[in-house]
Motif scaffolding. Structure first.
Motif, PDB file in Angstrom:
ATOM      1  N   THR A 124       0.851  -1.195   0.000  1.00  0.00           N
ATOM      2  CA  THR A 124       0.000   0.000   0.000  1.00  0.00           C
ATOM      3  C   THR A 124       0.882   1.239   0.000  1.00  0.00           C
ATOM      4  OG1 THR A 124      -1.723  -1.148   1.252  1.00  0.00           O
ATOM      5  CG2 THR A 124      -1.814   1.255   1.215  1.00  0.00           C
ATOM      6  N   VAL A 125       0.541   2.201  -0.837  1.00  0.00           N
ATOM      7  CA  VAL A 125       1.261   3.476  -0.856  1.00  0.00           C
ATOM      8  C   VAL A 125       0.324   4.559  -0.343  1.00  0.00           C
ATOM      9  CG1 VAL A 125       2.469   5.190  -2.249  1.00  0.00           C
ATOM     10  CG2 VAL A 125       2.721   2.757  -2.774  1.00  0.00           C
ATOM     11  N   LEU A 126       0.727   5.215   0.729  1.00  0.00           N
ATOM     12  CA  LEU A 126      -0.050   6.303   1.322  1.00  0.00           C
ATOM     13  C   LEU A 126       0.372   7.607   0.648  1.00  0.00           C
ATOM     14  CD1 LEU A 126       0.360   5.309   5.087  1.00  0.00           C
ATOM     15  CD2 LEU A 126      -1.315   4.471   3.433  1.00  0.00           C
ATOM     16  N   ILE A 127      -0.523   8.168  -0.149  1.00  0.00           N
ATOM     17  CA  ILE A 127      -0.267   9.422  -0.857  1.00  0.00           C
ATOM     18  C   ILE A 127      -0.728  10.554   0.044  1.00  0.00           C
ATOM     19  CG2 ILE A 127      -0.743  10.766  -2.928  1.00  0.00           C
ATOM     20  CD1 ILE A 127      -1.391   8.092  -4.330  1.00  0.00           C
ATOM     21  N   VAL A 128       0.229  11.342   0.533  1.00  0.00           N
ATOM     22  CA  VAL A 128      -0.055  12.346   1.556  1.00  0.00           C
ATOM     23  C   VAL A 128      -0.050  13.738   0.927  1.00  0.00           C
ATOM     24  CG1 VAL A 128       0.593  13.244   3.818  1.00  0.00           C
ATOM     25  CG2 VAL A 128       1.101  10.857   3.231  1.00  0.00           C
ATOM     26  N   VAL A 144      -1.259   8.838  -8.051  1.00  0.00           N
ATOM     27  CA  VAL A 144      -2.183   7.692  -8.056  1.00  0.00           C
ATOM     28  C   VAL A 144      -1.875   6.758  -9.211  1.00  0.00           C
ATOM     29  CG1 VAL A 144      -4.592   7.010  -8.385  1.00  0.00           C
ATOM     30  CG2 VAL A 144      -4.038   8.887  -6.835  1.00  0.00           C
ATOM     31  N   ALA A 145      -1.660   7.320 -10.397  1.00  0.00           N
ATOM     32  CA  ALA A 145      -1.380   6.495 -11.567  1.00  0.00           C
ATOM     33  C   ALA A 145      -0.075   5.724 -11.404  1.00  0.00           C
ATOM     34  CB  ALA A 145      -1.326   7.369 -12.827  1.00  0.00           C
ATOM     35  N   ALA A 146       0.935   6.358 -10.797  1.00  0.00           N
ATOM     36  CA  ALA A 146       2.208   5.680 -10.583  1.00  0.00           C
ATOM     37  C   ALA A 146       2.056   4.515  -9.621  1.00  0.00           C
ATOM     38  CB  ALA A 146       3.250   6.672 -10.063  1.00  0.00           C
ATOM     39  N   VAL A 147       1.265   4.711  -8.572  1.00  0.00           N
ATOM     40  CA  VAL A 147       1.039   3.627  -7.622  1.00  0.00           C
ATOM     41  C   VAL A 147       0.285   2.482  -8.290  1.00  0.00           C
ATOM     42  CG1 VAL A 147      -0.114   2.978  -5.463  1.00  0.00           C
ATOM     43  CG2 VAL A 147       1.092   5.171  -5.634  1.00  0.00           C
ATOM     44  N   ALA A 149       0.239   1.703 -11.420  1.00  0.00           N
ATOM     45  CA  ALA A 149       1.124   1.035 -12.374  1.00  0.00           C
ATOM     46  C   ALA A 149       2.124   0.129 -11.672  1.00  0.00           C
ATOM     47  CB  ALA A 149       1.858   2.081 -13.216  1.00  0.00           C
ATOM     48  N   SER A 150       2.432   0.426 -10.404  1.00  0.00           N
ATOM     49  CA  SER A 150       3.415  -0.375  -9.666  1.00  0.00           C
ATOM     50  C   SER A 150       2.871  -1.723  -9.245  1.00  0.00           C
ATOM     51  CB  SER A 150       3.882   0.389  -8.423  1.00  0.00           C
ATOM     52  OG  SER A 150       2.908   0.322  -7.381  1.00  0.00           O
ATOM     53  N   GLY A 151       1.551  -1.845  -9.166  1.00  0.00           N
ATOM     54  CA  GLY A 151       0.934  -3.061  -8.649  1.00  0.00           C
ATOM     55  C   GLY A 151       0.503  -2.935  -7.207  1.00  0.00           C
ATOM     56  N   ALA A 152       0.866  -1.837  -6.547  1.00  0.00           N
ATOM     57  CA  ALA A 152       0.450  -1.604  -5.167  1.00  0.00           C
ATOM     58  C   ALA A 152      -0.923  -0.931  -5.143  1.00  0.00           C
ATOM     59  CB  ALA A 152       1.479  -0.743  -4.439  1.00  0.00           C
ATOM     60  N   GLN A 153      -1.492  -0.831  -3.939  1.00  0.00           N
ATOM     61  CA  GLN A 153      -2.782  -0.181  -3.761  1.00  0.00           C
ATOM     62  C   GLN A 153      -2.574   1.235  -3.220  1.00  0.00           C
ATOM     63  OE1 GLN A 153      -5.754  -1.585  -4.671  1.00  0.00           O
ATOM     64  NE2 GLN A 153      -4.434  -3.207  -5.480  1.00  0.00           N
ATOM     65  N   PRO A 154      -3.199   2.250  -3.825  1.00  0.00           N
ATOM     66  CA  PRO A 154      -3.071   3.608  -3.291  1.00  0.00           C
ATOM     67  C   PRO A 154      -4.037   3.856  -2.145  1.00  0.00           C
ATOM     68  CG  PRO A 154      -4.390   3.655  -5.286  1.00  0.00           C
ATOM     69  CD  PRO A 154      -3.973   2.219  -5.087  1.00  0.00           C
ATOM     70  N   ALA A 155      -3.625   4.699  -1.224  1.00  0.00           N
ATOM     71  CA  ALA A 155      -4.504   5.235  -0.180  1.00  0.00           C
ATOM     72  C   ALA A 155      -4.226   6.726  -0.103  1.00  0.00           C
ATOM     73  CB  ALA A 155      -4.240   4.565   1.163  1.00  0.00           C
ATOM     74  N   LEU A 156      -5.275   7.537   0.000  1.00  0.00           N
ATOM     75  CA  LEU A 156      -5.150   8.988  -0.039  1.00  0.00           C
ATOM     76  C   LEU A 156      -5.304   9.569   1.365  1.00  0.00           C
ATOM     77  CD1 LEU A 156      -7.335   9.301  -3.206  1.00  0.00           C
ATOM     78  CD2 LEU A 156      -4.909   9.862  -3.111  1.00  0.00           C
ATOM     79  N   ILE A 157      -4.315  10.371   1.778  1.00  0.00           N
ATOM     80  CA  ILE A 157      -4.292  10.917   3.129  1.00  0.00           C
ATOM     81  C   ILE A 157      -4.255  12.435   3.053  1.00  0.00           C
ATOM     82  CG2 ILE A 157      -3.148  10.863   5.366  1.00  0.00           C
ATOM     83  CD1 ILE A 157      -4.020   8.098   4.371  1.00  0.00           C
ATOM     84  N   GLU A 313     -10.198   0.243 -21.341  1.00  0.00           N
ATOM     85  CA  GLU A 313      -9.878   0.446 -22.756  1.00  0.00           C
ATOM     86  C   GLU A 313      -8.439   0.914 -22.939  1.00  0.00           C
ATOM     87  OE1 GLU A 313     -12.779   3.138 -24.245  1.00  0.00           O
ATOM     88  OE2 GLU A 313     -14.487   1.869 -23.709  1.00  0.00           O
ATOM     89  N   ILE A 314      -7.934   1.677 -21.997  1.00  0.00           N
ATOM     90  CA  ILE A 314      -6.545   2.096 -21.959  1.00  0.00           C
ATOM     91  C   ILE A 314      -6.077   2.008 -20.516  1.00  0.00           C
ATOM     92  CG2 ILE A 314      -6.567   3.618 -23.996  1.00  0.00           C
ATOM     93  CD1 ILE A 314      -7.088   5.960 -22.147  1.00  0.00           C
ATOM     94  N   SER A 315      -4.757   2.027 -20.295  1.00  0.00           N
ATOM     95  CA  SER A 315      -4.241   1.937 -18.930  1.00  0.00           C
ATOM     96  C   SER A 315      -3.886   3.318 -18.412  1.00  0.00           C
ATOM     97  CB  SER A 315      -2.997   1.038 -18.890  1.00  0.00           C
ATOM     98  OG  SER A 315      -1.888   1.701 -19.464  1.00  0.00           O
ATOM     99  N   ALA A 316      -3.855   3.425 -17.078  1.00  0.00           N
ATOM    100  CA  ALA A 316      -3.447   4.691 -16.461  1.00  0.00           C
ATOM    101  C   ALA A 316      -2.027   5.044 -16.869  1.00  0.00           C
ATOM    102  CB  ALA A 316      -3.568   4.590 -14.943  1.00  0.00           C
ATOM    103  N   GLY A 317      -1.170   4.023 -17.010  1.00  0.00           N
ATOM    104  CA  GLY A 317       0.199   4.276 -17.418  1.00  0.00           C
ATOM    105  C   GLY A 317       0.291   4.815 -18.825  1.00  0.00           C
ATOM    106  N   GLN A 318      -0.571   4.368 -19.717  1.00  0.00           N
ATOM    107  CA  GLN A 318      -0.579   4.888 -21.077  1.00  0.00           C
ATOM    108  C   GLN A 318      -0.947   6.373 -21.083  1.00  0.00           C
ATOM    109  OE1 GLN A 318      -3.268   1.956 -22.743  1.00  0.00           O
ATOM    110  NE2 GLN A 318      -1.646   1.136 -24.026  1.00  0.00           N
ATOM    111  N   VAL A 319      -1.906   6.731 -20.255  1.00  0.00           N
ATOM    112  CA  VAL A 319      -2.310   8.137 -20.181  1.00  0.00           C
ATOM    113  C   VAL A 319      -1.159   8.989 -19.665  1.00  0.00           C
ATOM    114  CG1 VAL A 319      -3.899   9.772 -19.094  1.00  0.00           C
ATOM    115  CG2 VAL A 319      -4.733   7.547 -19.854  1.00  0.00           C
ATOM    116  N   GLN A 320      -0.482   8.519 -18.634  1.00  0.00           N
ATOM    117  CA  GLN A 320       0.600   9.299 -18.061  1.00  0.00           C
ATOM    118  C   GLN A 320       1.811   9.367 -18.981  1.00  0.00           C
ATOM    119  OE1 GLN A 320       0.100  11.115 -15.463  1.00  0.00           O
ATOM    120  NE2 GLN A 320      -1.961  10.288 -15.291  1.00  0.00           N
ATOM    121  N   ALA A 321       2.105   8.296 -19.701  1.00  0.00           N
ATOM    122  CA  ALA A 321       3.201   8.341 -20.670  1.00  0.00           C
ATOM    123  C   ALA A 321       2.879   9.324 -21.785  1.00  0.00           C
ATOM    124  CB  ALA A 321       3.448   6.949 -21.240  1.00  0.00           C
TER     125      ALA A 321
END
Length: 338
Positions: A124-128, A144-147, A149-157, A313-321
């Motif tokens: 889990t990645v805590l985005i602060v 969020v998109a980077a997390v 793409a990593s395979g981890a779960q994001p949490a927003l703080i 239809e597309i991935s978050a990583g594709q959008v960010q790239a």
């Protein structure tokens, strides 16, 4: 399977069946004379030419083989699992192999064609963030998109809730970035709201903190650990926090779990192997249906691109790239389309 490898110490560090299987394969391929000296360990500190390892029998300093130092794909990072060899006449160990990564949190470099791995095997990645000048929705969307793409779960703080009379406004905008992610409003300095965050830290799991400098990650780390482990800074002008974390640090959390405190990230370019070959024309075609003319495709209402990501239809990583290849992201939303 060698059950003796599943010690309580290794399980507390996040040891899994998949890691055990990979270790067994490596031991089978090793010289029989070396096998008794090969042991799994987790990377808890990274230096220029050495590592700090946590293993079943305690903490150890370790050296990298020359080949591992030269290859960025095999260089261990914080959170990695490695195979370390005990050496005669020295307390140090030598890292001989990198075990497969379950998750890989990385950022794109060289215009999105390469990557820099930041941490590995994080659950889990805590985005602060905080309700002040740091609150930048497009940048938080890239986190969020980077997390993801990593395979981890994001949490927003949302930290430092005492800085605003209306934290709900910020929470609503954050929730739109990742509707299925845990969302918590806290004040790390007073301890308000930390119960929900502590629930994310469980035995055998690893969490990491990311966010820009000054959002209170070190204060949050100390609150979760129940001790002054991370250095914290005072406030600068206009209530902004000082940057204090200068290196990634791995902590054991009371009650179980591990926590990585990362230095502040000013921004991040998302690395996703699928995104390297993204078709810009396809994304621009989808973006033509966005509600806003200057949509950043992160958290605006009526974003057709994010709807396409949600539908697969597309991935978050594709959008960010795709965004990384354009001019620097504009802040805020534009005028509605007519």
């Amino acid at each position: 399977m060698t059950p003796e490898r599943f010690t309580p110490e290794l399980l507390a560090l996040g040891w899994t069946d998949d890691l055990q299987e990979a270790l067994n394969g490596a031991l089978d391929a090793a010289d029989p004379q070396d096998r008794p000296d090969l042991h799994p360990a987790r990377v808890a500190g990274v230096g220029r030419s050495s590592l700090r390892l946590w293993a079943a029998d305690g903490e150890h300093d370790a050296l990298l083989t020359g080949a591992m130092r030269q290859d960025p794909d095999t260089q261990p990072v914080m959170g990695d699992w490695v195979i370390a060899q005990t050496l005669p006449d020295t307390p140090k160990r030598r890292v001989t192999a990198l075990l497969p990564r379950r998750t890989t949190f990385a950022r794109a470099v060289n215009g999105g064609l390469g990557r820099q791995v930041i941490t590995a095997n994080v659950d889990t990645v805590l985005i602060v963030t905080a309700p002040d000048q740091d609150f930048d929705l497009p940048r938080l969307g890239r986190y969020v998109a980077a997390v993801q793409a990593s395979g981890a779960q994001p949490a927003l703080i949302l930290n430092k809730t005492d800085l605003t009379p209306d934290p709900q406004r910020y929470l609503t905008e954050l929730g739109a970035l990742a509707p299925d992610a845990p969302l918590h409003a806290v004040n790390a300095r007073t301890g308000a709201g930390l119960g929900g965050v502590r629930a994310l830290l469980r035995p055998g799991l690893t969490a990491a903190l990311i966010g820009s400098s000054g959002v209170g990650k070190s204060t949050l780390t100390n609150a979760l650990l129940g001790r002054e482990a991370a250095q914290t800074g005072g406030l600068m002008a206009e209530g902004l926090g000082r940057h204090t974390t200068t290196a990634r640090t791995l902590y054991r959390v009371p009650g179980g779990g591990l926590l990585v405190d990362n230095p502040g990230l000013r921004d991040i370019a998302v690395w996703d192997p699928e995104g390297v070959a993204a078709d810009p024309a396809r994304i621009e075609e989808i973006a033509a249906d966005c509600r806003f003319r200057k949509c950043t495709h992160t958290g605006e209402p009526g974003c057709a691109v994010q709807r396409a990501v949600a539908r697969g239809e597309i991935s978050a990583g594709q959008v960010q790239a795709y965004q990384a290849r354009r001019a620097p992201a504009r802040r805020g939303a534009g005028r509605p389309r007519r």
